[in-house]
Design an enzyme around this catalytic site. Structure first.
Site, PDB file in Angstrom:
ATOM      1  N   ASN A 175       0.835  -1.209   0.000  1.00 42.21           N
ATOM      2  CA  ASN A 175       0.000   0.000   0.000  1.00 42.21           C
ATOM      3  C   ASN A 175       0.866   1.252   0.000  1.00 42.21           C
ATOM      4  O   ASN A 175       0.519   2.260  -0.604  1.00 42.21           O
ATOM      5  CB  ASN A 175      -0.878   0.040   1.252  1.00 42.21           C
ATOM      6  CG  ASN A 175      -2.142  -0.761   1.048  1.00 42.21           C
ATOM      7  OD1 ASN A 175      -2.449  -1.162  -0.066  1.00 42.21           O
ATOM      8  ND2 ASN A 175      -2.866  -0.980   2.121  1.00 42.21           N
ATOM      9  N   ALA A 188       0.760   4.993  -2.099  1.00 45.02           N
ATOM     10  CA  ALA A 188       0.284   6.171  -1.343  1.00 45.02           C
ATOM     11  C   ALA A 188       0.513   7.464  -2.110  1.00 45.02           C
ATOM     12  O   ALA A 188       1.636   7.827  -2.446  1.00 45.02           O
ATOM     13  CB  ALA A 188       0.977   6.231   0.019  1.00 45.02           C
ATOM     14  N   GLN A 189      -0.594   8.148  -2.392  1.00 44.16           N
ATOM     15  CA  GLN A 189      -0.507   9.424  -3.124  1.00 44.16           C
ATOM     16  C   GLN A 189      -0.419  10.603  -2.176  1.00 44.16           C
ATOM     17  O   GLN A 189       0.049  11.675  -2.539  1.00 44.16           O
ATOM     18  CB  GLN A 189      -1.760   9.628  -3.969  1.00 44.16           C
ATOM     19  CG  GLN A 189      -1.899   8.692  -5.123  1.00 44.16           C
ATOM     20  CD  GLN A 189      -3.232   8.908  -5.818  1.00 44.16           C
ATOM     21  OE1 GLN A 189      -3.956   9.848  -5.524  1.00 44.16           O
ATOM     22  NE2 GLN A 189      -3.548   8.024  -6.736  1.00 44.16           N
ATOM     23  N   GLY A 190      -0.969  10.414  -0.980  1.00 47.67           N
ATOM     24  CA  GLY A 190      -0.969  11.490   0.005  1.00 47.67           C
ATOM     25  C   GLY A 190       0.481  11.829   0.331  1.00 47.67           C
ATOM     26  O   GLY A 190       1.366  11.669  -0.505  1.00 47.67           O
ATOM     27  N   GLU A 199      -4.933  18.605   3.532  1.00 42.71           N
ATOM     28  CA  GLU A 199      -5.890  17.518   3.306  1.00 42.71           C
ATOM     29  C   GLU A 199      -6.980  17.600   4.352  1.00 42.71           C
ATOM     30  O   GLU A 199      -6.920  18.434   5.271  1.00 42.71           O
ATOM     31  CB  GLU A 199      -5.177  16.165   3.333  1.00 42.71           C
ATOM     32  CG  GLU A 199      -4.294  15.965   2.118  1.00 42.71           C
ATOM     33  CD  GLU A 199      -3.688  14.585   2.021  1.00 42.71           C
ATOM     34  OE1 GLU A 199      -4.163  13.650   2.688  1.00 42.71           O
ATOM     35  OE2 GLU A 199      -2.703  14.447   1.281  1.00 42.71           O
ATOM     36  N   HIS A 255     -12.142   5.625   2.013  1.00 42.94           N
ATOM     37  CA  HIS A 255     -11.694   6.873   1.401  1.00 42.94           C
ATOM     38  C   HIS A 255     -12.826   7.371   0.517  1.00 42.94           C
ATOM     39  O   HIS A 255     -13.387   6.599  -0.273  1.00 42.94           O
ATOM     40  CB  HIS A 255     -10.425   6.638   0.579  1.00 42.94           C
ATOM     41  CG  HIS A 255      -9.725   7.905   0.210  1.00 42.94           C
ATOM     42  ND1 HIS A 255     -10.236   8.783  -0.729  1.00 42.94           N
ATOM     43  CD2 HIS A 255      -8.567   8.455   0.648  1.00 42.94           C
ATOM     44  CE1 HIS A 255      -9.415   9.819  -0.840  1.00 42.94           C
ATOM     45  NE2 HIS A 255      -8.396   9.646  -0.009  1.00 42.94           N
ATOM     46  N   ARG A 287     -12.971  12.199   6.757  1.00 37.97           N
ATOM     47  CA  ARG A 287     -13.304  11.231   5.708  1.00 37.97           C
ATOM     48  C   ARG A 287     -14.610  10.486   5.939  1.00 37.97           C
ATOM     49  O   ARG A 287     -15.340  10.189   4.997  1.00 37.97           O
ATOM     50  CB  ARG A 287     -12.187  10.199   5.626  1.00 37.97           C
ATOM     51  CG  ARG A 287     -11.023  10.747   4.935  1.00 37.97           C
ATOM     52  CD  ARG A 287      -9.957   9.726   4.759  1.00 37.97           C
ATOM     53  NE  ARG A 287      -8.880  10.420   4.083  1.00 37.97           N
ATOM     54  CZ  ARG A 287      -7.660   9.966   3.970  1.00 37.97           C
ATOM     55  NH1 ARG A 287      -7.348   8.791   4.483  1.00 37.97           N
ATOM     56  NH2 ARG A 287      -6.741  10.654   3.350  1.00 37.97           N
ATOM     57  N   HIS A 298     -10.141   1.757   2.669  1.00 37.38           N
ATOM     58  CA  HIS A 298      -8.829   2.403   2.540  1.00 37.38           C
ATOM     59  C   HIS A 298      -7.873   2.002   3.656  1.00 37.38           C
ATOM     60  O   HIS A 298      -6.710   1.724   3.405  1.00 37.38           O
ATOM     61  CB  HIS A 298      -9.070   3.909   2.549  1.00 37.38           C
ATOM     62  CG  HIS A 298      -7.868   4.747   2.275  1.00 37.38           C
ATOM     63  ND1 HIS A 298      -7.078   4.566   1.165  1.00 37.38           N
ATOM     64  CD2 HIS A 298      -7.329   5.794   2.964  1.00 37.38           C
ATOM     65  CE1 HIS A 298      -6.084   5.465   1.184  1.00 37.38           C
ATOM     66  NE2 HIS A 298      -6.212   6.205   2.262  1.00 37.38           N
ATOM     67  N   GLU A 357       0.129  -0.384   9.468  1.00 32.65           N
ATOM     68  CA  GLU A 357      -1.338  -0.531   9.517  1.00 32.65           C
ATOM     69  C   GLU A 357      -1.806  -1.797  10.226  1.00 32.65           C
ATOM     70  O   GLU A 357      -2.894  -1.809  10.815  1.00 32.65           O
ATOM     71  CB  GLU A 357      -1.905  -0.488   8.089  1.00 32.65           C
ATOM     72  CG  GLU A 357      -3.420  -0.423   8.072  1.00 32.65           C
ATOM     73  CD  GLU A 357      -4.004  -0.263   6.677  1.00 32.65           C
ATOM     74  OE1 GLU A 357      -3.254   0.078   5.743  1.00 32.65           O
ATOM     75  OE2 GLU A 357      -5.219  -0.485   6.532  1.00 32.65           O
ATOM     76  N   ARG A 413      -8.800   7.699  10.894  1.00 27.20           N
ATOM     77  CA  ARG A 413      -7.441   8.237  10.745  1.00 27.20           C
ATOM     78  C   ARG A 413      -7.446   9.592  10.034  1.00 27.20           C
ATOM     79  O   ARG A 413      -8.177   9.805   9.062  1.00 27.20           O
ATOM     80  CB  ARG A 413      -6.588   7.259   9.933  1.00 27.20           C
ATOM     81  CG  ARG A 413      -5.202   7.786   9.633  1.00 27.20           C
ATOM     82  CD  ARG A 413      -4.331   6.732   9.011  1.00 27.20           C
ATOM     83  NE  ARG A 413      -4.758   6.319   7.706  1.00 27.20           N
ATOM     84  CZ  ARG A 413      -4.538   6.992   6.584  1.00 27.20           C
ATOM     85  NH1 ARG A 413      -3.889   8.148   6.610  1.00 27.20           N
ATOM     86  NH2 ARG A 413      -4.949   6.511   5.430  1.00 27.20           N
ATOM     87  N   SER A 416      -0.615   8.103   8.049  1.00 28.64           N
ATOM     88  CA  SER A 416      -0.228   6.687   8.056  1.00 28.64           C
ATOM     89  C   SER A 416       1.231   6.477   7.664  1.00 28.64           C
ATOM     90  O   SER A 416       1.910   5.626   8.247  1.00 28.64           O
ATOM     91  CB  SER A 416      -1.143   5.855   7.175  1.00 28.64           C
ATOM     92  OG  SER A 416      -1.121   6.341   5.871  1.00 28.64           O
TER      93      SER A 416
HETATM   94  C1  SIN Z   1      -4.939  10.594  -0.009  1.00 27.89           C
HETATM   95  O1  SIN Z   1      -4.024  11.055  -0.667  1.00 27.89           O
HETATM   96  O2  SIN Z   1      -6.074  11.032  -0.052  1.00 27.89           O
HETATM   97  C2  SIN Z   1      -4.650   9.438   0.885  1.00 27.89           C
HETATM   98  C3  SIN Z   1      -3.709   9.819   1.924  1.00 27.89           C
HETATM   99  C4  SIN Z   1      -4.011   9.128   3.201  1.00 27.89           C
HETATM  100  O3  SIN Z   1      -4.858   8.243   3.250  1.00 27.89           O
HETATM  101  O4  SIN Z   1      -3.403   9.480   4.205  1.00 27.89           O
END
Ligand code: SIN
Length: 528
Positions: free
Chosen positions: A42, A46-48, A114, A228, A274, A331, A355, A366, A371
């Site tokens: 995962n 991860a994009q976040g 975010e 998510h 979220r 998610h 996780e 979360r 994460s």
């Molecule tokens: C997201 O980029 O929206 C995911 C990041 C996260 O779940 O912390």
């Protein structure tokens, strides 16, 4: 039978496992065992980014407050304080390992925003490819000094005298391999694949949680599963994640008739926590309406979000039109194998990080981008603990289970069937009737779920067993918690209840089903 011994065995190759391997490998012999390619995790997806208090205007107390507000005040305050205070230090540590976070022309960090963060404090590397940047760098370092056993499936933990001493695995030729070590670390990630639509890698099937449960370790908070809000959807199937950072840059959630979805729903609007946003979208989607992210206000979208752009292209969605079709998807599991802040579980010799672990930092929901931070902070804590641990002499001993292999002759369900049960009955909005329906289904497999017995199964069947185990624990825990809090929402108990704020739902195979205890009454027995 192949047998390996080492000081430390790490099961899983996401950010937490890699970071622990990197830090431990200077002091200990470490082996990483991973079920597919080392690149599959995962973390890689991860994009976040990483939430960290870097800005002079920010303060760890603000990050702490945002974290526990998103977690509905159910977080462990001590663990959360440790998490947020370590942010800046861990960023420095990552930079020393060669990771470059995005900076502007003046050399200052570009800080993103975010959901549920009151300040801009998200660091990225490579735009929306932070996970990939971090894990790739760590993989290239770790590969040089840690043996990596890929395509090896951990199927059971080996326990002797109430101590975890090893892991029983099967390799890609379906041969049993045993690993023995003084310290066994689970870093296997969560359980997103239990649901039909998920942001998780296909390898993330709750394995570490199921292994720990069968070995007698305690799990906690399994009812809390985060959805998510914005998974890209194509033909009603998940096609990857659209980062919350996209809303952080100004994208708005809109219905198919162009109405702003989050208007008047929450003071933070599109950037509400979220669980709140996911439930709003869920209501629309379950009435067969479509929901979109309107990205028309974001300049240079492709440059800012290359991963999202690629996903859209692959799915045949034209971002030039400015509307991305989305729906919620599983998610992150806030619950998991209960640990203290050093990663120790209730079973001696067994640790969990990332996780798969439940340190209590995420509470009932979360906070975005906490994460990756959790992964590196608790990997560091664990590494320090193991480096300084008084070590027992390792006495490899064949798992008693192996000598009594049993066949399991009943038909097993498919992955799709498990995903349908979890998505339809144990999803974003839960009812008592649906949870009971799911429980009745799981009862059919109870002998397999509730048994410590080693069964002769294929890799695929072991995965199904693990998915059944974790699905059952999530369902039973959700039935147990008679309130709504964060990601756990029940129509029959739609409000949060003060009395439940201090109650934790624990799962232990030795007690045959979930049980609740007040956090205060619970006397921890983390020993090495
Ligand atoms: C997201 O980029 O929206 C995911 C990041 C996260 O779940 O912390």
């Amino acid at each position: 039978m192949n047998v390996y011994t080492s000081d430390v065995i790490i099961v899983g190759s996401g950010l937490a496992g890699l970071m622990a391997a990197e830090l431990l490998s200077f002091h200990k012999n470490v082996i990483i065992v991973t079920k597919s390619e080392i690149e599959h995790s995962n973390s890689m997806l991860a994009q976040g980014g990483i939430a960290a208090v870097i800005d002079n205007e920010d303060d760890w107390r603000d990050h702490f407050l945002d974290t526990i507000r998103a977690g509905c005040y159910y977080n462990s305050e001590d663990a959360t304080e440790l998490l947020v205070k370590q942010g800046a230090y861990m960023i420095e540590k990552l930079e020393a390992l060669g990771i470059q976070f995005d900076k502007n022309k003046d050399g200052k960090y570009v800080l993103g925003q975010e959901g549920a963060h009151m300040k801009r404090r998200i660091l990225h590397a490579g735009g929306d490819a932070t996970g990939k940047e971090l894990t790739s760098k760590l993989i290239s370092r770790v590969k040089q000094h840690v043996p990596i056993h890929a395509h090896v499936d951990a199927i059971d933990l080996i326990v002797d005298n109430n101590r975890c001493i090893g892991v029983m695995c099967i390799d890609e030729n379906q041969q049993v391999v045993q690993y023995f070590a003084k310290h066994i670390v689970l870093a296997t990630g969560g359980a997103g694949q239990l649901y039909s639509v998920t942001s998780n890698d296909s390898s993330i099937t709750g394995d570490g949680m199921a292994l720990a449960y069968r070995a007698g370790a305690r799990l906690a908070d399994m009812e809390f599963v985060q959805f998510h809000p914005t998974m890209l959807v194509k033909d009603e199937k998940g096609a990857g994640l659209v980062s919350e950072a996209v809303r952080g840059e100004g994208a708005r959630l809109v219905t198919e008739d162009g109405k702003l979805l989050m208007e008047d729903k929450h003071e933070l609007g599109d950037l509400a926590p979220r669980d709140v946003v996911a439930r709003e979208i869920y209501q629309k989607v379950s009435q067969k309406q479509k929901v979109f992210l309107d990205i028309r206000s974001i300049k240079h979208f492709e440059k800012k979000f290359p991963s999202v752009t690629n996903l859209c292209r692959k799915a045949g969605i034209h971002i030039e039109k400015g509307l991305i079709p989305i729906a919620p998807g599983a998610h992150f599991v806030m619950g998991g194998v209960e640990t203290n802040a050093q990663g120790r579980t209730s079973l001696n010799g067994l640790y969990a990080i990332g996780e798969v672990a439940n340190t209590g930092v995420h509470g009932a929901n979360r906070l975005a981008s906490n994460s990756l931070l959790e992964g590196i902070v608790f990997a560091n804590e664990l590494a320090q603990t193991i480096v300084h641990a008084k070590e027992n002499v390792l006495k490899p001993r064949m798992s008693p289970n192996v000598s009594s292999i049993k066949n399991y002759s009943h038909p097993l369900p498919t992955k799709n069937e498990i995903q349908a049960i979890m998505s339809n009955y144990v999803g974003i909005v839960r009812t008592k009737e649906n949870l009971l329906q799911a429980m009745r289904w799981y009862e059919l497999y109870k002998p397999l779920i509730q048994s410590k017995q080693y069964y002769e199964l294929t890799s695929e069947e072991h995965t199904i067993r693990n998915m059944l185990t974790v699905g059952y624990l999530i369902t039973a825990s959700a039935l147990c918690r008679k309130e709504s809090r964060g990601s756990h929402f029940r129509t029959d108990f739609p409000l949060s209840n003060e009395c439940w704020l201090n109650q934790t739902v624990y799962c232990s195979i030795n007690k045959n089903g979930p049980f609740t205890l007040s956090k205060k009454d619970f006397v921890s027995n983390f020993v090495i």
